[in-house]
Scaffold this active site. Sequence first.
Site, short mmCIF file in Angstrom:
data_model
loop_
_atom_site.label_atom_id
_atom_site.label_comp_id
_atom_site.label_asym_id
_atom_site.label_seq_id
_atom_site.Cartn_x
_atom_site.Cartn_y
_atom_site.Cartn_z
N ASP A 33 0.83 -1.20 0.00
CA ASP A 33 0.00 0.00 0.00
C ASP A 33 0.86 1.25 0.00
O ASP A 33 1.46 1.60 1.02
CB ASP A 33 -0.92 0.00 1.23
CG ASP A 33 -2.03 -1.02 1.11
OD1 ASP A 33 -2.80 -0.94 0.14
OD2 ASP A 33 -2.11 -1.92 1.98
N MET A 35 0.97 5.11 0.04
CA MET A 35 0.09 6.25 0.37
C MET A 35 0.93 7.51 0.48
O MET A 35 2.03 7.47 1.03
CB MET A 35 -0.61 6.00 1.71
CG MET A 35 -1.41 4.72 1.76
SD MET A 35 -2.33 4.63 3.30
CE MET A 35 -2.97 2.96 3.21
N MET A 66 -1.96 4.57 -3.78
CA MET A 66 -2.96 5.53 -3.32
C MET A 66 -2.28 6.88 -3.28
O MET A 66 -2.03 7.45 -2.21
CB MET A 66 -3.51 5.11 -1.95
CG MET A 66 -4.47 3.94 -2.03
SD MET A 66 -4.71 3.11 -0.45
CE MET A 66 -3.25 2.06 -0.47
N MET A 138 -12.56 -0.96 -3.76
CA MET A 138 -12.27 -0.70 -2.35
C MET A 138 -13.54 -0.96 -1.53
O MET A 138 -14.61 -0.43 -1.83
CB MET A 138 -11.82 0.75 -2.14
CG MET A 138 -10.44 1.06 -2.68
SD MET A 138 -9.13 -0.04 -2.10
CE MET A 138 -9.15 0.28 -0.31
N GLY A 143 -6.90 4.25 3.03
CA GLY A 143 -6.06 5.04 3.94
C GLY A 143 -5.59 4.27 5.17
O GLY A 143 -4.47 4.47 5.61
N GLY A 145 -5.75 0.46 7.65
CA GLY A 145 -6.11 -0.92 7.85
C GLY A 145 -7.11 -1.04 9.00
O GLY A 145 -7.34 -0.08 9.74
N GLY A 146 -7.70 -2.21 9.14
CA GLY A 146 -8.53 -2.50 10.30
C GLY A 146 -9.90 -1.82 10.32
O GLY A 146 -10.50 -1.70 11.38
N ASP A 173 -10.53 -4.96 -1.35
CA ASP A 173 -9.54 -4.52 -0.37
C ASP A 173 -10.21 -3.72 0.73
O ASP A 173 -10.80 -2.67 0.45
CB ASP A 173 -8.49 -3.67 -1.12
CG ASP A 173 -7.32 -3.25 -0.25
OD1 ASP A 173 -7.25 -3.67 0.91
OD2 ASP A 173 -6.48 -2.48 -0.77
N GLY A 175 -11.34 -4.66 5.11
CA GLY A 175 -12.29 -5.37 5.97
C GLY A 175 -12.54 -6.82 5.59
O GLY A 175 -13.58 -7.38 5.95
#
Length: 219
Positions: A33, A35, A66, A138, A143, A145-146, A173, A175
């Site tokens: 990822d 960013m 991203m 998405m 932005g 995780g979790g 991507d 959850g």
Amino acid sequence: MIHIAASLLSADMAKLAEAVKLVTGEVDYIHCDVMDGHFVPNLTFGAPVVAAIKRVSSIPLDVHLMIEAPGRWLNDYIKAGLDERDFLTFHYEAEPDPVSVIARIRSAGIKPGISIKPGTPFEEVAELVGSVDQVLVMTVEPGFGGQHFMHGMLPKIESARTTAGQSKVVAVDGGIDPQTAPLVVRAGADLLVAGNAIFRRGDPVRAVRDLREAISNLL
Ligand code: DX5
Ligand code: ZN
């Protein structure tokens, strides 16, 4: 065939090579990822780190850019050593000329992908699907995780699969865990990206097997 990508965002950033080794043999891709703190309100790593991960990984990378204006920085990622097994995916919303970015990725011998945020209707990228190898839907706001899986994205995954046909990868991507994996697979996804569900569960190997177990009766 359903593939799984382990997102390093949820791994120990001081031990990325160890994280790669830990899941090699269990997952199909290492998801990186990138960013920039502009396109998304978070900052991770750039092309030098992607190149370093590529050097230590024997399995393909799934690079998720991203970043604002990916076309501007594309050469850095092309030079990171990615090859024909790797995906290089950028966000539709971030790029004024997605057609040329897709063409540049392909001519560099890398598999191009296009990604859309939860607020972007699938119809906006439908015409680009024919020229990419991966559509990344998405299932959280990009932005972090979790976050919680957005169930409202399931119809978008279905649209992506209908338009993409069977020859393209439809990735999801955000959850993804043993509870949500069956839902996205039923909707048509065939590449599941997971971060927290793999690296924040104690035993990443066990966690990947739990994910596969959750979708095994659907295949
Ligand atoms: C979020 C990233 C994801 C992230 C997913 O913007 O694109 O790849 O790692 O994390 P989980 O699987 O924890 O939702
Ligand atoms: Zn990602």
